[in-house]
Structures are given as C-alpha cells and as structure tokens.
Design an enzyme around this catalytic site. Sequence first.
Site, PDB file in Angstrom:
ATOM      1  N   LYS A  40      -9.347   4.388   1.334  1.00  0.00           N
ATOM      2  CA  LYS A  40      -9.256   3.024   1.819  1.00  0.00           C
ATOM      3  C   LYS A  40      -7.916   2.783   2.495  1.00  0.00           C
ATOM      4  CE  LYS A  40     -11.251   2.083  -2.573  1.00  0.00           C
ATOM      5  NZ  LYS A  40     -10.936   1.592  -3.921  1.00  0.00           N
ATOM      6  N   GLY A  41      -6.971   3.709   2.265  1.00  0.00           N
ATOM      7  CA  GLY A  41      -5.579   3.475   2.655  1.00  0.00           C
ATOM      8  C   GLY A  41      -5.343   3.215   4.124  1.00  0.00           C
ATOM      9  N   ASP A  97      -3.270   6.997   6.542  1.00  0.00           N
ATOM     10  CA  ASP A  97      -2.087   6.214   6.199  1.00  0.00           C
ATOM     11  C   ASP A  97      -0.832   7.091   6.103  1.00  0.00           C
ATOM     12  OD1 ASP A  97      -2.986   7.490   3.881  1.00  0.00           O
ATOM     13  OD2 ASP A  97      -3.149   5.666   2.686  1.00  0.00           O
ATOM     14  N   ASP A 100       1.052  13.807   3.199  1.00  0.00           N
ATOM     15  CA  ASP A 100       1.910  14.185   2.076  1.00  0.00           C
ATOM     16  C   ASP A 100       1.853  15.715   1.971  1.00  0.00           C
ATOM     17  OD1 ASP A 100       3.468  13.814  -0.248  1.00  0.00           O
ATOM     18  OD2 ASP A 100       1.725  13.508  -1.510  1.00  0.00           O
ATOM     19  N   VAL A 150       5.222   5.240  -1.822  1.00  0.00           N
ATOM     20  CA  VAL A 150       5.217   3.948  -1.127  1.00  0.00           C
ATOM     21  C   VAL A 150       3.887   3.223  -1.293  1.00  0.00           C
ATOM     22  CG1 VAL A 150       6.963   4.589   0.578  1.00  0.00           C
ATOM     23  CG2 VAL A 150       4.559   5.075   1.051  1.00  0.00           C
ATOM     24  N   ASP A 156      -1.802   2.168  -1.839  1.00  0.00           N
ATOM     25  CA  ASP A 156      -1.884   1.624  -3.196  1.00  0.00           C
ATOM     26  C   ASP A 156      -1.123   2.450  -4.216  1.00  0.00           C
ATOM     27  OD1 ASP A 156      -3.743   3.880  -3.069  1.00  0.00           O
ATOM     28  OD2 ASP A 156      -4.393   3.236  -5.055  1.00  0.00           O
ATOM     29  N   ARG A 162      -2.195  -2.938  -1.951  1.00  0.00           N
ATOM     30  CA  ARG A 162      -2.661  -2.608  -0.592  1.00  0.00           C
ATOM     31  C   ARG A 162      -2.420  -3.762   0.383  1.00  0.00           C
ATOM     32  NH1 ARG A 162      -5.665   2.151  -0.734  1.00  0.00           N
ATOM     33  NH2 ARG A 162      -6.920   2.531  -2.594  1.00  0.00           N
TER      34      ARG A 162
END
Length: 171
Positions: A40-41, A97, A100, A150, A156, A162
């Site tokens: 969902k990010g 988003d 990483d 973050v 989230d 969010r």
Amino acid sequence: MHDLKVLLTRQQIATRVAEMGRQITNDFAGEPVVLVGVLKGAAIFLSDLSRQLDLDATFDFIAVSSYGNQKQNGGEVKLLKDVDQSMAGRNVILVEDILDTGLTIAYLKNVILAHQPKAVRIAALLDKRSRRKVPIEGDYVGFQIPDEFVVGYGMDYAERYRNLPDICVVA
Ligand code: IMP
Ligand code: MG
C-alpha cells in the site's frame, strides 16, 4: 505513540515529485505508460506522481507480503495480488515508496518482465542504498536517505502513520 522527527517536508516532496514527473514525461514523450503501484506504501506517491505526468497514463496495482510489524525484510517476497491487465508490449513504470534491501523490487521487476513488456522502469521516492542486498537501482529516485526507518506519505510502521503529509524518522 512514537517519537517522530521530520526528515522531508511536504514542500520538499512536492518539488522533487514534480521534477521526477517532468523527467518521466520527457523520457516517454508521446508514448503511453502504465503505472504499477506497489500496495500500500506507494499509493500516495503514485497519486501525486501521476498528476505530474503529461502522458497517456493508466494505473494498475500489485501487492506483496510486507514486513508486518517488523522493520526487517525476512528475505522472502510473496505475491499477494498480481496486475489486473496484460503488461505485454507496454511501457511499465513500477512505482515504489522506498528501495531498501532491493529484494521486493527485484522480485517485482521479474514478475513484470515475465509479461514481456516493451520497457520496465523503476520509480522510487526514497532509496536507502547502503542497505542493498541485491544489485538493483531505481531509474527515477526522489531522495537518497540514511539507514533509518521512515514513515508518512504512504509509508507505515505497523500500518500506522501512512497519512502523515511529511516523511518522518521513527526514533
Ligand atoms: P526491500 O525489499 O527490503 O527493498 O523492501 C522494500 C519495502 O520495505 C518497501 O516497499 C517498504 O514497504 C518497506 N520498507 C523498507 N524500509 C522502510 C522504511 O523505512 N519505512 C517503511 N517501510 C519500509
Ligand atoms: Mg512497500
């Protein structure tokens, strides 16, 4: 409640997203693109970025297993929801988003490549490059950030935060 410190303000984000939109518009001038958001990010980033594109654009969404309540990627990525439309022969922009370890986006790039698209590009708002475990880079990256967790602007911690308009570090 967690202690949150602003890392990137809504104004900084808006300025950079507009720049990214101009770059993507130039790169794909005159061609249709499909934006594939990683749920969902990436939802908020996709909605803002898409409105900075002067292109014939459509949306699709894909979902993978997330970190859950942890801050670490266990190394396993599971597809929870595939794209709805065929990606064959299309210009696909994967919208994420944050990069990483890179495991998620490397996996998703392969999922899309299996559809035999015309092109696949990765647009990520944030990049924690120092954490990379697999060799993959974003084609469009908003900000390089340090190795800190973050939240906000779609991201989230255990499903919270969010909706924060700024991007914050969780202390
Ligand atoms: P990767 O597979 O390790 O690159 O993980 C990428 C995914 O982990 C992103 O799509 C985010 O959902 C999540 N993630 C990684 N770092 C953070 C963070 O600092 N805050 C929130 N989510 C993060
Ligand atoms: Mg994500």
